[in-house]
Scaffold this active site. Structure first.
Site, PDB file in Angstrom:
ATOM      1  N   ARG A  44       6.257  -7.977   0.713  1.00 52.27           N
ATOM      2  CA  ARG A  44       5.455  -8.039   1.697  1.00 52.27           C
ATOM      3  C   ARG A  44       3.936  -8.129   1.340  1.00 52.27           C
ATOM      4  O   ARG A  44       2.999  -8.638   1.925  1.00 52.27           O
ATOM      5  CB  ARG A  44       5.588  -6.643   2.584  1.00 52.27           C
ATOM      6  CG  ARG A  44       6.747  -6.517   3.318  1.00 52.27           C
ATOM      7  CD  ARG A  44       7.130  -5.123   3.928  1.00 52.27           C
ATOM      8  NE  ARG A  44       7.159  -4.240   2.883  1.00 52.27           N
ATOM      9  CZ  ARG A  44       8.256  -3.821   2.322  1.00 52.27           C
ATOM     10  NH1 ARG A  44       9.446  -4.415   2.438  1.00 52.27           N
ATOM     11  NH2 ARG A  44       8.227  -2.626   1.410  1.00 52.27           N
ATOM     12  N   GLU A 102       9.732   6.334  -5.246  1.00 50.34           N
ATOM     13  CA  GLU A 102      10.016   7.691  -4.665  1.00 50.34           C
ATOM     14  C   GLU A 102      11.411   7.676  -4.569  1.00 50.34           C
ATOM     15  O   GLU A 102      11.869   8.902  -4.307  1.00 50.34           O
ATOM     16  CB  GLU A 102       8.940   7.937  -3.517  1.00 50.34           C
ATOM     17  CG  GLU A 102       9.116   6.803  -2.751  1.00 50.34           C
ATOM     18  CD  GLU A 102       8.645   5.724  -2.685  1.00 50.34           C
ATOM     19  OE1 GLU A 102       8.204   4.931  -1.637  1.00 50.34           O
ATOM     20  OE2 GLU A 102       8.109   5.382  -3.526  1.00 50.34           O
TER      21      GLU A 102
END
Length: 176
Positions: free
Chosen positions: A61, A98
Site C-alpha cells: 500500500r 505487532e
C-alpha cells in the site's frame, strides 16, 4: 476536504488480521477520489521543499502513495518488497510486527549511496516495518531523514522506534 472527511473515508475492520487488532483499511481512500487526492496534495505540500533525494515505498500500500509523489517531485522511487519478490541482488532485513514477523528486501542497485530518503507506508503502527526499511537503506550507504504514513497509531510509540528521523502522518488514532 479535511481530516474529518479523511477519517470518514477510512474503513475500520475489527479483529483483522487476528482477534484484538483493529485494522485501518486505506483501500476505502483509494475508492474515494476526493480522499485520495487530499492525501496526495497534502504529501506534496509537506515535501515539495524538502531536501530529500529519493523516496522508498513499503509494499504494497505504500507504493500507491509514494509513486505519485515521486513522480510529482521528480525523485527516484525505491520499492521495499517482501522477501523473495525481487529478482536481483538485494539487501535483506527481518523484523517483528505487532502480530508476527516479516522479512523485507530492496535491490542493492536501487539504493544510491549518500542519498537522503523519505520512506512511505500507508500506516505507521509500531514502526518495525519502517525501521527495517531504514536498515535496508543504510546498508546501501544512504540515510533516512523522514518517514510518512497516511495513518499513525502514536499510542504504539513508533516515534521512539523511528527517532531521530522526522515522522509525519495525515491522521492519528490513539488507544486503538
Amino acid at each position: 476536504m479535511d481530516k474529518e472527511l479523511l477519517d470518514k473515508a477510512i474503513r475500520r475492520i475489527p479483529d483483522f488480521p487476528k482477534p484484538g487488532i483493529l485494522f485501518y483499511d486505506i483501500t476505502s481512500i483509494l475508492t474515494n477520489p476526493q480522499a485520495f487526492n487530499y492525501c496526495l496534495e497534502q504529501m506534496y505540500e509537506i515535501y515539495k521543499d524538502s531536501k530529500i533525494d529519493a523516496i522508498a515505498a513499503v509494499e504494497a500500500r505504500g507504493f500507491v502513495f509514494a509513486g505519485p509523489l515521486a513522480q510529482k517531485l521528480g525523485l527516484p522511487l525505491v520499492l521495499i518488497r517482501k522477501k523473495g519478490k525481487l529478482p536481483g541482488d538485494t539487501y535483506t532485513c527481518s523484523y517483528a510486527l505487532e502480530y508476527g514477523t516479516a522479512t523485507i528486501e530492496a535491490h542493492k542497485a536501487d539504493i544510491t549511496k549518500g542519498f537522503k530518503y523519505l520512506v512511505i507506508d500507508d500506516l505507521i503502527a509500531t514502526g518495525g516495518t519502517l525501521a527495517a526499511a531504514k536498515n535496508l537503506i543504510e546498508m546501501g550507504g544512504a540515510s533516512v531523514t523522514d518517514f510518512f504514513g497516511v495513518i499513525g497509531l502514536p499510542a504504539l510509540n513508533y516515534e521512539k522506534v523511528l527517532a531521530p528521523c522526522k515522522v509525519t502522518t495525515l491522521i492519528n488514532y490513539d488507544g486503538e
